[in-house]
Design an enzyme around this catalytic site. Structure first.
Site, PDB file in Angstrom:
ATOM      1  N   ASP A 116       0.824  -0.973  -0.099  1.00 31.49           N
ATOM      2  CA  ASP A 116      -0.158   0.030  -0.090  1.00 31.49           C
ATOM      3  C   ASP A 116       0.889   1.414   0.098  1.00 31.49           C
ATOM      4  OD1 ASP A 116      -1.916   1.657   0.138  1.00 31.49           O
ATOM      5  OD2 ASP A 116      -3.178   0.735   1.843  1.00 31.49           O
ATOM      6  N   TRP A 117       0.426   2.296  -0.341  1.00 30.51           N
ATOM      7  CA  TRP A 117       0.963   3.519  -0.369  1.00 30.51           C
ATOM      8  C   TRP A 117       1.871   4.001   0.845  1.00 30.51           C
ATOM      9  CZ3 TRP A 117      -0.471   1.583  -4.439  1.00 30.51           C
ATOM     10  CH2 TRP A 117      -0.445   1.995  -5.564  1.00 30.51           C
TER      11      TRP A 117
END
Ligand code: BGC
Length: 688
Positions: free
Chosen positions: A246-247
């Site tokens: 995920d970011w």
């Protein structure tokens, strides 16, 4: 009571074999050759995101194209306006895998129209508590339902030549301190409740990419977690696609390299040449470990055809008629009529005076964060009612002051008093229900007061709720005439709901989660937030222990005996259905469950018939019943239809921690058929 004996051997022998994702030998060989030609610098650069953080970099000298990604589950976002579909929980509320597939196709076409290769959805984390700020993106509390809907949605996206990304693996069931909270669950709970939707995405739908979650799982960050990535995804489920973070959810170079992560997003923080090269030189990391990551990425991109054709399809308009139609259909199929004492449908006519008001009456709200999509246009409930023209005359009331919830100024009060029906549109929006925050169970400030105020002046009140999950209805549930759960219904939502209220068609959505009467009734209530924040010296994480184990949602209500306010699977229509004629017969690797559903009322409508299975005397504690099949059937008024649902052998299994796998145990199993988890109409039994 029907009893059927089937030998255990027969069931086991016929175990179904699921096809793994199709990454051909040819794609693998082509990727291998590219990896061989890349320099170490190129390979390390390749495993971190690029440009604005939504790209994989090109390697021009080798003909490797730039790859573009975009969020997300309910529409294509990132520097574009596009079709806004109903959100994930609404899609699940349709209980219609066919419409989920159509939504996937629409999303795929929207992506192709914009040259997007990889879509960052669906999101399939289980709804554990109404407080999680991202429930609106997810697909409810039941692993079987979430798996069915997610697999169809992914197949739809990928049928258009776009890669889907199932997220967030795993146990991202709260937003509270998401970088620093460890979701701690035992092996059986993870495998029975929190993994099946991911497994279905991998094995049934052949999803191209998996995104890890922010949270830790049993004290190891998800992006660096060998149990999640190497054991479950790669070894047990045979996943050969891309595992991306995920970011900004990576926390170390070594952990991310060794744990099995392929691609660090949005860019390389830990997968940097200056960090990795010295580790290779000193022998801590091997170059082969980097090659493996590049190989996973390249072979998947090649398998999706991205190297051999342009991704942008200029024949698809950005405002795509197919997508619009699907968005409308999904909005029609997902709204759930929770309560109706006869107020609905509003029968518009000369004598009906409907009044509409409330903070969500003149807009289509959406959840916030990366799931937020800016639509090309949207139809609010007010717009929708107005589009029906004379068929649905409605007076729209504005509050006394813009942005307030104060409708107490004299014309409004008179209009409310004179109305035959008052529709109050309440709920959350991008500011009150969103990523990186949890939300309240109660409606945003002032909205309960608004409903009270309206009830003081009129006793025929219909409440339309927009939210990603259950809300506290205790103040007004008993006094309002009808409640419609609209979720975040997407750009066409106002028209769909207006037509539904007007009786053009019957509601057909069903709850994909239970709505509790009181927050403390939720099985995770005592362990949703860390009981005691970590105080150990040097410790930086909080631990959330999933003490309820597999007894989440209706599984928990069955165990505690506490009835929810509105149960899983519940949803009213404008008609009544009668069930009958149950037969359960051995078929293939399990049983066929057959029964009839008869529409005994005055409206054509759709029924969602649900089949639950429960072991009668299991050797380990198991839920009283679990959803293992369902069918959404359209039945005309006065008609009767035969429904058939197949239960494969997996419908009877539980996760056996001794074997680290699913097991079938001999014994008696109840087969329950009903219209919701609390409305069981037919009962049978089989013996394995
Ligand atoms: C979200 C992901 C999303 C990503 C890119 C993150 O904050 O958790 O779901 O895909 O941002 O926008």
């Amino acid at each position: 009571m029907k009893k059927i004996i089937l030998s255990l051997a027969a069931v086991v022998a016929a175990a179904s074999v699921l096809g793994a994702q199709e990454i051909t030998q040819e794609a693998k060989a082509r990727a291998r050759e590219l990896v061989r030609q890349m320099t170490l610098q190129e390979k390390i650069d390749y495993i971190g995101g690029y440009r604005d953080g939504f790209h994989i970099m090109p390697v021009e000298r080798l003909g490797i194209p730039e790859i573009r990604m975009a969020d997300g589950p309910q529409g294509v976002r990132n520097n574009t306006r596009s079709t806004l579909y109903a959100c994930g929980v609404a899609a699940a509320a349709s209980w219609n895998p066919e419409v989920a597939m159509m939504m996937g196709k629409g999303l795929g076409q929207d992506a192709r129209a914009r040259g997007v290769h990889i879509l960052l959805g669906p999101a399939v984390n289980i709804y554990r508590s109404p407080l999680c700020g991202r429930n609106f993106e997810y697909m409810g509390e039941d692993p079987y339902l979430a798996g069915r809907m997610a697999a169809s949605y992914i197949k739809g996206i990928q049928s258009q030549g776009v890669m889907a990304t199932v997220k967030h693996f795993a146990l991202n069931n709260q937003e509270y301190k998401r970088h620093h909270t460890s979701s701690d669950a035992d092996e059986r709970t993870m495998n029975e409740i929190y993994f099946p939707a991911f497994k279905a995405a991998v094995q049934e739908a052949g999803v191209g990419a998996v995104m890890t979650s922010y949270n830790l799982v049993n004290n190891v960050h998800a992006a660096e977690n060998p149990y999640l990535i190497r054991q479950k995804l790669r070894k047990d489920w045979g996943f050969e696609g891309i595992v991306m973070s995920d970011w900004t959810s990576t926390y170390s170079t070594l952990g991310s390299v060794k744990g099995g992560l392929d691609l660090e997003m949005p860019r390389a923080f830990y997968f940097k040449y200056e960090f990795i090269k010295p580790m290779i030189d000193s022998g801590v990391i091997s170059e082969a470990e980097i090659d493996e990551k590049v190989q996973h990425i390249l072979q998947t991109l090649i398998a999706f055809g991205f190297f051999d054709r342009p991704q942008k399809d200029t024949s698809i308009p950005e405002d795509n008629p197919y997508s619009r139609e699907v968005a409308y259909r999904m909005a029609c199929e997902s709204a759930v009529l929770l309560k109706n004492d006869g107020a609905l449908p509003v029968r518009p006519g000369r004598n009906s005076r409907t009044v509409l008001l409330g903070p969500n009456a003149d807009r289509i709200p959406c959840g916030g964060g990366s799931g937020r999509v800016d639509p090309l246009y949207s139809i609010s409930l007010k717009d929708g009612m107005q589009q029906l023209g004379k068929r649905f005359p409605v007076k729209f009331l504005l509050p006394s002051e813009e942005g307030s919830l104060d409708y107490d100024t004299p014309e409004n009060v008179k209009a409310i008093e004179d109305a035959s029906t008052v529709v109050v549109s309440v709920g959350f929006d991008i500011n009150t229900e969103k990523e990186d925050h949890d939300r309240t169970f109660t409606l945003p400030e002032g909205q309960d007061d608004l409903i009270d105020f309206v009830l003081e002046h009129n006793d025929n009140v219909v409440v339309v709720v927009y939210s990603g999950g259950g809300v506290d209805m205790s103040r007004w549930n008993g006094r309002v005439s009808a409640i419609l759960m609209g979720w975040y219904p997407g750009q066409e939502g106002g028209l769909a709901i207006a037509r539904m209220l007007a009786g053009d068609f019957s509601p057909s959505g069903r709850l994909p989660m239970s709505i509790e009467a009181r927050p403390e009734d939720n099985p995770s209530f005592n362990s949703y937030y860390p009981v005691k924040p970590q105080t150990k010296r040097g410790a930086t994480n909080d631990n959330v222990t999933y003490t309820e184990g597999v007894f989440i949602g209706y599984r928990g209500y069955d165990r505690s005996g506490t009835g929810p306010l509105y149960p899983f699977g519940h949803g009213l229509t404008y008609t009544e259905f009668e069930y009958g004629g149950l037969s359960v017969t051995p078929a293939g690797d399990g049983f066929d469950v057959r029964f009839t559903v008869e529409n005994t009322g005055e409206y054509d409508a759709e029924e969602v018939a649900q089949v639950y299975v429960g072991a009668v005397s299991p050797s380990v504690p198991r839920p009283y019943k679990e959803l293992k099949g369902f069918a959404k059937v359209s039945v005309g008024k006065g008609q009767k239809k035969e429904v058939s649902v197949h239960l494969g052998k997996e419908a009877f299994e539980y996760y056996d921690v001794e074997r680290h796998g699913f097991s079938l145990e001999e014994g008696r199993f109840r087969i329950l058929v009903g219209a919701s988890a609390e409305d069981i109409r037919l009962e049978g039994e089989v013996v394995l």
